[in-house]
Design a protein around this motif. Structure first.
Motif, mmCIF file in Angstrom:
data_model
loop_
_atom_site.group_PDB
_atom_site.id
_atom_site.type_symbol
_atom_site.label_atom_id
_atom_site.label_comp_id
_atom_site.label_asym_id
_atom_site.label_seq_id
_atom_site.Cartn_x
_atom_site.Cartn_y
_atom_site.Cartn_z
ATOM 1 N N ALA A 91 7.977 30.600 -39.389
ATOM 2 C CA ALA A 91 8.601 31.510 -38.415
ATOM 3 C C ALA A 91 7.992 32.899 -38.537
ATOM 4 O O ALA A 91 7.812 33.404 -39.644
ATOM 5 C CB ALA A 91 10.100 31.578 -38.667
ATOM 6 N N SER A 98 13.975 36.656 -35.157
ATOM 7 C CA SER A 98 15.055 35.694 -34.897
ATOM 8 C C SER A 98 14.703 34.318 -35.470
ATOM 9 O O SER A 98 15.557 33.637 -36.051
ATOM 10 C CB SER A 98 15.357 35.608 -33.400
ATOM 11 O OG SER A 98 14.209 35.166 -32.718
ATOM 12 N N ALA A 99 13.444 33.932 -35.373
ATOM 13 C CA ALA A 99 13.054 32.625 -35.937
ATOM 14 C C ALA A 99 13.157 32.662 -37.464
ATOM 15 O O ALA A 99 13.591 31.689 -38.096
ATOM 16 C CB ALA A 99 11.632 32.282 -35.498
ATOM 17 N N SER A 147 16.667 32.285 -38.523
ATOM 18 C CA SER A 147 17.219 30.929 -38.413
ATOM 19 C C SER A 147 16.763 30.047 -39.588
ATOM 20 O O SER A 147 17.382 29.037 -39.878
ATOM 21 C CB SER A 147 16.895 30.297 -37.059
ATOM 22 O OG SER A 147 15.535 29.995 -37.010
#
Ligand code: FAD
Ligand code: 2HG
Ligand code: ZN
Length: 473
Positions: A320, A324-325, A328
């Protein structure tokens, strides 16, 4: 309705003196209002109703500690109350909780020296936010960032998820202002990188868990903020394979920022507790969460090491780049503590081991007879494992359950000692680990601790029972 003062031990005259020092609005005695200050984050440690005092300055803290010395009550410093070893919850009835919630100053960062002075009550996330856009960041980060305070982090010498890169709180502290147990004030905020004049009092107070002083202000070192960050989940078939891979990762990834471990049981628990779908290829795997950060294309370093580990990993890594990735992926690691808490109050251990012992220790822990399967995870890059046995302290604790839990704790810590580790890696000793201190510190060291305590807090006012048992316990 006139409420009865909460602690029968503290006479109402003492309450009025406290009110005179900090203002009536900042002496809390209503048991409903003080409830959240009197139970720890885990729900394991509680105190009976007693006053909470919220001083607004170093002078007010000094006056409260001086009063405690004069009258003879105990003072328990409390920041965000996120500590996991019971250190912020009083064990004695004649105690006052001194909350740092009003010590909220953040000075302008000194961008020439890469330093900042902050009040002890400033939350970590608030400091992180204040530094955005300055080109600088703070070197310690941890999951409790929205609630834990800088004072609490210094007091526990907190570690967190970036120790492989920047070290623990001790490595960020350049100076401290504090009220010592005898009521005297020390202030060492001159900002000199080099200052070899006498004893390292800042170093002594860092990790002192509220037993030597109430810290009011801290001078912190800043680190250059990174332009690029990349995060990856790497799945391995066994703990052995994951631990072995860390040697290559350390050697070939100079921009390494985090190196965290998760086991299949923890990942499964987090998924079921929060209804999340496990990232592709990671179910049932021993997972390393690896983060890199730097000025250049750090993702290339990550890609190279993933290529080199290709045959050892069980699936393609989950990589990522966007924040945001990355979040997560991180949520799987950071939600372990909350997921465990959904099952009840756990037996929580925070241990460190030599790297070569980690796989043997984990094997041995899983072989122990226990009422619940352990959830093991942690900061593998620092040799720091968190071992949790869920729901070991049911609300209606019976003697039999307590004995079984105690036995389990002793067995795990005996394994730690056998494998050359420490009974507390980053959470501190608090009251939870006091009985086990002698497993990893010598009698003469503990005796020296007591003598330091007597020198700075001669009447034993501050946080009795934390780190070393107080006399009479
Ligand atoms: P508190 O809990 O209020 O107090 C902790 C101790 O410090 C007590 O002994 C208290 O008396 C003393 N103290 C507090 N403020 C002062 C002061 N101003 N002067 C003197 N003594 C003081 N810890 C880690 O090290 N690494 C992690 O990765 C990590 N992750 C966590 C994740 C979660 C979800 C949670 C709940 C906790 C985590 N912790 C972690 C534990 C905790 O957040 C840290 O120990 C933190 O440093 C405590 O800060 P606090 O302000 O909440 O302190
Ligand atoms: C972490 O690393 C914290 O997430 C908490 O230190 C560990 O809950 C725990 O045992
Ligand atoms: Zn941790």
């Amino acid at each position: 309705v006139v409420r009865i003062p909460t602690s029968p031990v503290l006479a109402s005259s003492v309450i009025s003196e406290l009110r005179q020092i900090v203002g009536a609005a900042h002496v809390l005695i209503d048991p409903d209002v003080t409830a959240t200050y009197r139970t720890d984050w885990t729900g394991r440690f509680h105190s009976e109703p007693l006053p909470v005092v919220r001083p607004g300055s170093t002078v007010e803290v000094q006056e409260v500690v001086a009063l405690a010395n004069r009258i003879g009550f105990h003072v328990v410093p409390q920041g965000g109350n996120t500590g996991l070893v019971g250190g912020s919850i009083p064990t004695k009835r004649d105690s006052v909780i001194v909350s740092t919630s009003r010590l909220q100053w953040i000075d302008e960062p000194d961008l020439l020296s890469a330093q900042i002075v902050v009040g002890a009550g400033v939350r970590l996330a608030t400091l992180q936010h204040a530094l955005l856009g300055t080109g600088w960041m703070f070197g310690v980060d941890l999951g409790a960032r929205d609630s834990c305070t800088i004072g609490g982090m210094v007091a526990t010498n907190a570690g967190g998820i970036t120790v492989v890169r920047h070290g623990m709180m001790r490595h960020q502290v350049l100076g401290i202002e504090a009220v010592l147990g005898d009521g005297s004030v020390i202030s060492h905020l001159n900002g000199l990188e080099k200052d070899n004049t006498g004893y390292d009092l800042d170093g002594l107070l860092t990790g002192s868990e509220g037993t030597l002083a109430v810290m009011t202000r801290v001078l912190l070192k800043l680190r250059p903020s990174q332009l690029r960050t990349a995060t990856a989940m790497l799945g391995f078939p066994t703990v052995d394979a994951a631990v072995s891979a860390t040697a290559l990762i350390r050697r070939s990834v100079p921009s390494l920022e985090s190196l965290e471990l998760m086991l299949p049981s923890g990942i499964e628990l987090v998924g079921s507790a929060f209804g999340w779908e496990v990232p592709e290829g990671m179910a049932g795997q021993t997972v390393l969460l690896v983060e890199v950060a730097g000025a250049e294309k750090v993702e290339d370093e990550l890609a190279n090491v993933c290529d080199a580990l290709g045959t050892v990993m069980t699936a393609d890594p989950a990589v990522a780049l966007s924040s945001s990735a990355r979040a997560s992926l991180w949520r799987w690691r950071e939600a372990h503590t909350a997921a465990i808490a959904t099952l009840g109050v756990p037996l929580k251990l925070d241990v460190s081991l030599p790297q070569k012992e980690i796989r043997h220790f984990i094997d041995a822990v899983f072989r122990l007879p226990a009422p619940a399967r352990p959830i093991v995870f942690g900061h593998l890059g620092d040799g720091n494992l968190h071992v949790n046995f869920p729901a070991c302290f049911p609300k209606s604790t019976s003697e039999a359950i307590a004995a079984e839990t105690h036995d389990l704790e002793v067995r795990v810590l005996a394994l730690v000692s056998l494998h050359g580790g420490s009974v507390s890696a980053e959470h501190g000793v608090g009251v939870a680990k006091t009985p086990y201190l002698s497993m990893t510190r010598s009698a003469s060291e503990i005796d020296a601790f007591r003598r330091v305590k007597r020198a700075l807090d001669p009447l034993g006012i501050l946080n009795p029972g934390v780190i070393v048992a107080s006399s009479g316990d």
